[in-house]
Motif scaffolding. Structure first.
Motif, PDB file in Angstrom:
ATOM      1  N   PHE A 128      61.302 -56.978  25.477  1.00 32.16           N
ATOM      2  CA  PHE A 128      60.529 -56.406  26.461  1.00 32.16           C
ATOM      3  C   PHE A 128      60.421 -57.160  27.824  1.00 32.16           C
ATOM      4  N   ALA A 129      60.153 -58.270  27.832  1.00 31.05           N
ATOM      5  CA  ALA A 129      60.229 -59.050  28.788  1.00 31.05           C
ATOM      6  C   ALA A 129      61.367 -58.904  29.916  1.00 31.05           C
ATOM      7  N   SER A 130      62.572 -59.027  29.141  1.00 26.40           N
ATOM      8  CA  SER A 130      63.681 -58.939  29.951  1.00 26.40           C
ATOM      9  C   SER A 130      63.985 -57.530  30.543  1.00 26.40           C
ATOM     10  N   VAL A 131      63.606 -56.492  29.745  1.00 21.08           N
ATOM     11  CA  VAL A 131      63.926 -55.014  30.260  1.00 21.08           C
ATOM     12  C   VAL A 131      63.049 -54.601  31.287  1.00 21.08           C
ATOM     13  N   PHE A 132      61.737 -55.141  31.087  1.00 26.52           N
ATOM     14  CA  PHE A 132      60.495 -54.848  32.146  1.00 26.52           C
ATOM     15  C   PHE A 132      60.938 -55.301  33.447  1.00 26.52           C
ATOM     16  N   ILE A 133      61.266 -56.581  33.436  1.00 28.87           N
ATOM     17  CA  ILE A 133      61.630 -57.310  34.775  1.00 28.87           C
ATOM     18  C   ILE A 133      62.530 -56.395  35.602  1.00 28.87           C
ATOM     19  N   THR A 134      63.803 -56.087  34.910  1.00 25.48           N
ATOM     20  CA  THR A 134      64.973 -55.457  35.564  1.00 25.48           C
ATOM     21  C   THR A 134      64.265 -53.996  35.893  1.00 25.48           C
ATOM     22  N   SER A 135      63.766 -53.190  35.033  1.00 27.39           N
ATOM     23  CA  SER A 135      63.311 -51.882  35.339  1.00 27.39           C
ATOM     24  C   SER A 135      62.187 -52.033  36.507  1.00 27.39           C
ATOM     25  N   ALA A 136      61.406 -52.786  36.504  1.00 32.55           N
ATOM     26  CA  ALA A 136      60.200 -52.660  37.238  1.00 32.55           C
ATOM     27  C   ALA A 136      60.774 -52.701  38.757  1.00 32.55           C
ATOM     28  N   VAL A 137      61.816 -53.547  39.001  1.00 30.39           N
ATOM     29  CA  VAL A 137      62.235 -53.914  40.381  1.00 30.39           C
ATOM     30  C   VAL A 137      62.963 -52.677  40.753  1.00 30.39           C
ATOM     31  N   THR A 138      63.987 -52.094  39.655  1.00 29.02           N
ATOM     32  CA  THR A 138      64.640 -50.816  40.064  1.00 29.02           C
ATOM     33  C   THR A 138      64.070 -49.623  40.378  1.00 29.02           C
ATOM     34  N   PHE A 139      62.830 -49.469  39.580  1.00 30.35           N
ATOM     35  CA  PHE A 139      62.001 -48.198  40.039  1.00 30.35           C
ATOM     36  C   PHE A 139      61.264 -48.615  41.329  1.00 30.35           C
ATOM     37  N   ILE A 140      60.703 -49.612  41.654  1.00 32.74           N
ATOM     38  CA  ILE A 140      59.987 -49.943  42.760  1.00 32.74           C
ATOM     39  C   ILE A 140      60.822 -50.037  44.069  1.00 32.74           C
ATOM     40  N   LYS A 141      62.111 -50.649  43.790  1.00 30.40           N
ATOM     41  CA  LYS A 141      62.770 -50.796  45.411  1.00 30.40           C
ATOM     42  C   LYS A 141      64.107 -50.257  45.315  1.00 30.40           C
ATOM     43  N   GLY A 142      64.707 -49.913  44.125  1.00 29.75           N
ATOM     44  CA  GLY A 142      66.109 -49.596  44.104  1.00 29.75           C
ATOM     45  C   GLY A 142      66.726 -48.239  43.732  1.00 29.75           C
ATOM     46  N   LEU A 143      65.642 -47.243  43.723  1.00 34.38           N
ATOM     47  CA  LEU A 143      66.194 -45.863  43.438  1.00 34.38           C
ATOM     48  C   LEU A 143      66.182 -45.046  44.607  1.00 34.38           C
ATOM     49  N   LYS A 144      65.784 -45.588  45.800  1.00 36.77           N
ATOM     50  CA  LYS A 144      65.882 -44.757  47.397  1.00 36.77           C
ATOM     51  C   LYS A 144      67.182 -44.165  47.511  1.00 36.77           C
ATOM     52  N   HIS A 145      68.245 -44.834  46.932  1.00 32.09           N
ATOM     53  CA  HIS A 145      69.589 -44.494  47.212  1.00 32.09           C
ATOM     54  C   HIS A 145      69.973 -43.010  46.635  1.00 32.09           C
ATOM     55  N   VAL A 146      69.265 -42.759  45.574  1.00 30.16           N
ATOM     56  CA  VAL A 146      69.307 -41.270  44.868  1.00 30.16           C
ATOM     57  C   VAL A 146      68.139 -40.446  45.298  1.00 30.16           C
ATOM     58  N   GLY A 147      67.356 -40.851  46.158  1.00 27.45           N
ATOM     59  CA  GLY A 147      66.323 -39.858  46.587  1.00 27.45           C
ATOM     60  C   GLY A 147      64.989 -40.086  45.770  1.00 27.45           C
TER      61      GLY A 147
END
Length: 424
Positions: free
Chosen positions: A187-206
């Protein structure tokens, strides 16, 4: 500029691919070295995992760091009067950094690709427009992260190893408690990666999510993966462990459970590596594309999707074809790794790098991972570290930035003579 736009773009693509390949060849240890060195996954499995998650990290979360590499190190507007010099300089930086990384990979030195490209960009900037063109405060912030992130990763991995020891290995039935606590680590591993992806990383796909929604999605994704991990652990690890048996289980059985967990952490590590290190290859390419497209220098411009794909693809190819030397250094030579220790190093590194990537700082994934592995070794005892190997790694780090700068200067004058006739 004497050369046609097609020639310039072609050289930028070649240089970017070369740099991305060199990053994959050297930084394969960052995403997969601990997994393979601990025996959790095979080299072939590592390549498959990296091919998927390096690409996703580069495509979804690589834009923030790319902007820093492209415009945050030097004042590109200082070259506004002559954008051709920026193009030549960025090409020089790419070739210089890639050559040094290739040499280091041949010797198995896990040098910092971030040091290489940052040093190369500084080198050409100083000879082009003078020392004032370098944004030294921004460089200082980047350099600070090179020290802070290994220390942070080392501290995290140190306490992760202690937590695994206390919660699992020191218990009366280690196998049962491994099955109990591994889902929490997942849970800790996936949460860290998912949080930053959702917060900062998905602007490229609108997709630009608010903080609460991003955190909610992260919890849901992490919970789903942790639940799946629990099922896999019980079915693949210890089918009979529905209830505690009170019987002392063998430690290698516990490591088998952590081997399953390392598939998750290896994926997170590959994602973290792709999100940060793709910028080292495509940041200068993005600057060149911006000049060629607009005919001038701009501090802000849209990073084309094909440039992100270029960096991601090159990294995976380099990882698969020439990454085994550095993988051996990280995975086996610093300290002995088992799946549980490799898990601690990978989770600490992935957490540190992904969060840093979200802030836009081009941290050194290599240094972060080495710091995490050192933390693992210290948790086992100082005597478990191979200080000769560590010393060689540190020396290679120190020389990387000036070597990258020096090679970039040589390439700058060579390419300047080729394309600009020595003028400018």
């Amino acid at each position: 500029m004497d050369a046609s736009l097609v020639v310039i773009l072609s050289m930028a693509i070649v240089a970017g691919l070369f740099m991305a390949w060199a990053i994959g060849a050297n930084d394969v240890a960052n995403s997969m070295g601990t997994s393979v060195g601990s025996g959790a996954i095979t080299v072939g499995g590592a390549i498959v995992i990296a091919a998927v998650f390096e690409f996703l990290g580069a495509f979804l979360a690589g834009g923030e760091v790319t902007s820093t590499i492209r415009t945050g190190i030097i004042d590109v507007e200082a070259l506004e009067h002559d954008p051709d010099l920026l193009v030549v300089g960025m090409l020089s930086a790419l070739f210089a950094a890639a050559i040094w990384l290739t040499v280091a990979s041949a010797f198995g030195w896990p040098v910092s690709t971030t040091h290489s490209i940052v040093g190369a960009i500084i080198g050409f900037a100083v000879v082009t427009t003078g020392i004032d063109a370098v944004q030294w405060w921004d460089v200082a912030a980047i350099a600070t992260s090179w020290v802070a992130t290994p220390v942070l990763a080392g501290v995290i991995s140190f306490f992760l190893v202690l937590s695994v020891q206390r919660l699992i290995f020191d218990r009366s039935d280690p196998a049962y408690f491994a099955c109990r606590y591994v889902p929490a680590y997942i849970f800790a591993s996936v949460f860290i990666t998912s949080a930053v992806t959702f917060i900062k990383g998905l602007k490229h796909v609108g997709l630009d999510l608010s903080m609460p929604i991003a955190l909610l999605y992260s919890v849901l994704v992490a919970g789903a993966v942790a639940a799946l991990g629990r099922v896999l652990v019980y079915r693949l690890g210890f089918p009979s462990l529905e209830f505690p048996t009170g019987r002392q289980s063998r430690f290698d059985d516990v490591e088998r459970v952590f081997g399953i967990l390392m598939i998750v952490t290896a994926s997170g590590m590959a994602f973290a590596h792709g999100s940060n290190d793709v910028a080292n290859a495509i940041g200068p390419v993005a600057a060149i594309v911006g000049v060629v497209s607009t005919g001038g220098v701009a501090a802000k411009s849209v990073i084309p999707v094909w440039v992100l794909l270029l960096g991601a693809g090159g990294i995976v190819v380099g990882l698969a074809t020439f990454g085994y030397r550095v993988m051996a250094t990280i995975g086996r030579k610093i300290t002995e790794l088992t799946p549980s220790r490799g898990f601690a190093a990978e989770l600490a590194t992935a957490s540190t790098v992904v969060v840093a990537s979200g802030t836009g700082l081009p941290v050194s994934t290599t240094q972060t991972l080495v710091g995490a592995v050192l933390g693992v070794g210290l948790a086992r005892g100082v005597g478990e570290l191979e200080f000769g190997v560590v010393r060689t790694i540190f020396v290679s780090w120190v020389v990387t930035l000036p070597v990258g700068a020096a090679i970039a200067v040589m390439f700058y004058y060579l390419l300047k003579a080729m394309f600009l006739g020595g003028a400018g």
